[in-house]
Motif scaffolding. Structure first.
Motif, PDB file in Angstrom:
ATOM      1  N   LEU A   1       0.827   6.833  -6.788  1.00  0.00           N
ATOM      2  CA  LEU A   1      -0.363   7.620  -7.107  1.00  0.00           C
ATOM      3  C   LEU A   1      -0.161   9.100  -6.802  1.00  0.00           C
ATOM      4  CD1 LEU A   1      -3.168   5.218  -5.787  1.00  0.00           C
ATOM      5  CD2 LEU A   1      -2.588   5.690  -8.173  1.00  0.00           C
ATOM      6  N   ALA A   2       0.630   9.407  -5.772  1.00  0.00           N
ATOM      7  CA  ALA A   2       0.880  10.804  -5.413  1.00  0.00           C
ATOM      8  C   ALA A   2       1.674  11.528  -6.491  1.00  0.00           C
ATOM      9  CB  ALA A   2       1.623  10.876  -4.079  1.00  0.00           C
TER      10      ALA A   2
ATOM     11  N   VAL B   1      -7.108   8.627 -11.066  1.00  0.00           N
ATOM     12  CA  VAL B   1      -6.061   8.513 -10.051  1.00  0.00           C
ATOM     13  C   VAL B   1      -6.566   9.076  -8.725  1.00  0.00           C
ATOM     14  CG1 VAL B   1      -3.792   9.386  -9.348  1.00  0.00           C
ATOM     15  CG2 VAL B   1      -4.138   8.502 -11.667  1.00  0.00           C
ATOM     16  N   ARG B   2      -7.316  10.176  -8.786  1.00  0.00           N
ATOM     17  CA  ARG B   2      -7.875  10.767  -7.559  1.00  0.00           C
ATOM     18  C   ARG B   2      -8.770   9.761  -6.837  1.00  0.00           C
ATOM     19  NH1 ARG B   2      -9.889  14.517  -9.846  1.00  0.00           N
ATOM     20  NH2 ARG B   2      -8.565  16.295  -9.315  1.00  0.00           N
TER      21      ARG B   2
ATOM     22  N   ARG C   1       0.706   4.146  -2.790  1.00  0.00           N
ATOM     23  CA  ARG C   1       0.318   5.497  -2.397  1.00  0.00           C
ATOM     24  C   ARG C   1       1.335   6.514  -2.930  1.00  0.00           C
ATOM     25  NH1 ARG C   1       0.121   4.483   2.499  1.00  0.00           N
ATOM     26  NH2 ARG C   1      -2.103   3.949   2.652  1.00  0.00           N
TER      27      ARG C   1
ATOM     28  N   LYS D   1       0.804  -1.220   0.000  1.00  0.00           N
ATOM     29  CA  LYS D   1       0.000   0.000   0.000  1.00  0.00           C
ATOM     30  C   LYS D   1       0.843   1.278   0.000  1.00  0.00           C
ATOM     31  CE  LYS D   1      -4.730  -0.035   1.728  1.00  0.00           C
ATOM     32  NZ  LYS D   1      -5.632   0.120   2.889  1.00  0.00           N
ATOM     33  N   ASP D   2       1.890   1.299   0.826  1.00  0.00           N
ATOM     34  CA  ASP D   2       2.669   2.538   0.922  1.00  0.00           C
ATOM     35  C   ASP D   2       3.368   2.871  -0.394  1.00  0.00           C
ATOM     36  OD1 ASP D   2       4.269   0.322   1.168  1.00  0.00           O
ATOM     37  OD2 ASP D   2       5.645   1.202   2.624  1.00  0.00           O
TER      38      ASP D   2
ATOM     39  N   LEU E   1      -7.749   3.573  -1.843  1.00  0.00           N
ATOM     40  CA  LEU E   1      -6.626   3.004  -1.107  1.00  0.00           C
ATOM     41  C   LEU E   1      -6.746   3.255   0.397  1.00  0.00           C
ATOM     42  CD1 LEU E   1      -4.116   1.418  -1.993  1.00  0.00           C
ATOM     43  CD2 LEU E   1      -2.823   3.561  -1.924  1.00  0.00           C
ATOM     44  N   LYS E   2      -7.519   4.267   0.784  1.00  0.00           N
ATOM     45  CA  LYS E   2      -7.696   4.573   2.204  1.00  0.00           C
ATOM     46  C   LYS E   2      -8.642   3.596   2.900  1.00  0.00           C
ATOM     47  CE  LYS E   2      -7.069   9.560   1.424  1.00  0.00           C
ATOM     48  NZ  LYS E   2      -7.747  10.889   1.492  1.00  0.00           N
TER      49      LYS E   2
ATOM     50  N   ARG F   1      -6.821   7.007  -5.120  1.00  0.00           N
ATOM     51  CA  ARG F   1      -6.225   7.450  -3.855  1.00  0.00           C
ATOM     52  C   ARG F   1      -7.223   7.278  -2.707  1.00  0.00           C
ATOM     53  NH1 ARG F   1      -3.934  13.226  -6.146  1.00  0.00           N
ATOM     54  NH2 ARG F   1      -2.155  12.413  -7.368  1.00  0.00           N
ATOM     55  N   GLU F   2      -8.503   7.606  -2.973  1.00  0.00           N
ATOM     56  CA  GLU F   2      -9.528   7.443  -1.948  1.00  0.00           C
ATOM     57  C   GLU F   2      -9.800   5.968  -1.666  1.00  0.00           C
ATOM     58  OE1 GLU F   2     -10.888   9.864  -0.071  1.00  0.00           O
ATOM     59  OE2 GLU F   2      -9.371  11.104  -1.077  1.00  0.00           O
TER      60      GLU F   2
ATOM     61  N   ALA G   1      -3.938  13.963 -10.809  1.00  0.00           N
ATOM     62  CA  ALA G   1      -5.128  13.390 -10.181  1.00  0.00           C
ATOM     63  C   ALA G   1      -6.215  13.039 -11.183  1.00  0.00           C
ATOM     64  CB  ALA G   1      -5.678  14.353  -9.139  1.00  0.00           C
TER      65      ALA G   1
END
Length: 304
Positions: free
Chosen positions: A151-152, A275-276, A148, A144-145, A282-283, A279-280, A156
């Motif tokens: 994706l950053a 991509v945005r 993340r 995951k890290d 993945l949380k 990111r959500e 987005a």
């Protein structure tokens, strides 16, 4: 006794030629009739009953499961010869929504006179980024890290093609609740965790005739839910003697029946999220990781 006529070489040669021509014509006609009878007879034997429909339903659908990184459509069915029967498919690589569609390639799927499938195209040899992401489901790759961080780095509003993997497999109702909450679309469901090998997947597009399934009206929910009832229906149509052909597609009746009975989603292929939105996703604690297969600008999207 009447006198014998004098020997005439010209008349004799003409008579011999007529006899030869007549014999050759009869032999050729008989051979042509035998060839037609053999061809038509073998064609009738091969297409007896529902053999054509079953070949298309079993081999065509198995080929789609064998190639989850492609959108496969059946182009024409069926061509027969004295020793085989085949049909054409067109395979196009799956990409993020909005990406310029890749051209498709035509392939032939066939079986011999005894119903055994012949050498198959694509499959393991295709080795696309999406198929590799599916191979990696259940492994420790792409934690995951790291995802993340990747994706950053990306804009987005890029469209993405990804495999979303769950910590624990979800049932049909939980999967639909998950995708509805995140506004995601699970077009192809991963019904197996098989690290290092291609897992069983199923998508709504694996069926070519929605009307046959009794589905009408707005099919968005069905298309984004993977179609577990249709998967179970297809597996239910398989017969024990199909197992030999299914193994050519890296499948087996046992695995298919177990996956259909359990109906557990270990992940899904998402080609509609940005991509945005990933990111959500993945949380969410239910998401083990997201395996990114491709990104592209959606030239038709007016705003992020």
């Amino acid at each position: 006794m009447p006198d014998l006529p004098d020997f005439d070489p010209k008349r004799t040669r003409r008579a011999v030629r007529r006899g030869l021509f007549r014999t050759v014509a009869i032999v050729l006609a008989v051979l042509a009739l035998l060839a037609v009878a053999a061809t038509e007879g073998s064609s009738l034997l091969q297409t007896r009953g529902d053999r054509e429909d079953r070949m298309q339903a079993v081999l065509g659908t198995a080929f789609k499961i064998y190639n989850p990184a492609y959108t496969v459509t059946i182009d024409s069915c069926c061509q027969t010869s004295p020793l085989s029967m085949s049909f054409e498919v067109v395979a196009r690589p799956v990409g993020p929504v909005g990406a310029w569609p890749a051209g498709g390639e035509s392939h032939t799927i066939g079986q011999d006179f005894f119903g055994r499938v012949r050498r198959l195209p694509l499959g393991h040899t295709s080795n696309t980024r999406l198929s590799q992401s599916l191979f990696n489901v259940g492994t420790r790759l792409a934690p995951k890290d790291e995802v993340r961080a990747v994706l950053a780095r990306l804009p987005a509003d890029l469209s993405a093609l990804a495999v979303v993997e769950f910590e624990q497999p979800l049932g049909e109702a939980d999967l639909k609740a998950f995708t509805k909450r995140h506004g995601s679309c699970a077009e192809r469901i991963v019904y197996e965790r098989r690290p290092g090998s291609l897992p069983i997947t199923w998508g709504f597009d694996y069926w070519t005739d929605p009307m046959e399934l009794g589905i009408s009206g707005d099919m968005t929910e069905e298309m984004c839910g993977g179609g577990l009832p249709q998967f179970r229906d297809w597996v239910g149509r398989l017969r024990d003697h199909d197992d030999a052909n299914l193994r050519s597609f890296d499948l087996s009746l046992t695995r298919l029946r177990e996956a259909a009975k359990a109906g557990l989603a270990y992940g899904y292929v998402d080609q509609l999220s940005s991509v945005r939105e990933l990111r959500e996703l993945l949380k969410d604690p239910r998401v083990r990781t997201i395996r990114l297969a491709d990104v592209a600008f959606n030239l038709d999207r007016p705003r992020p």
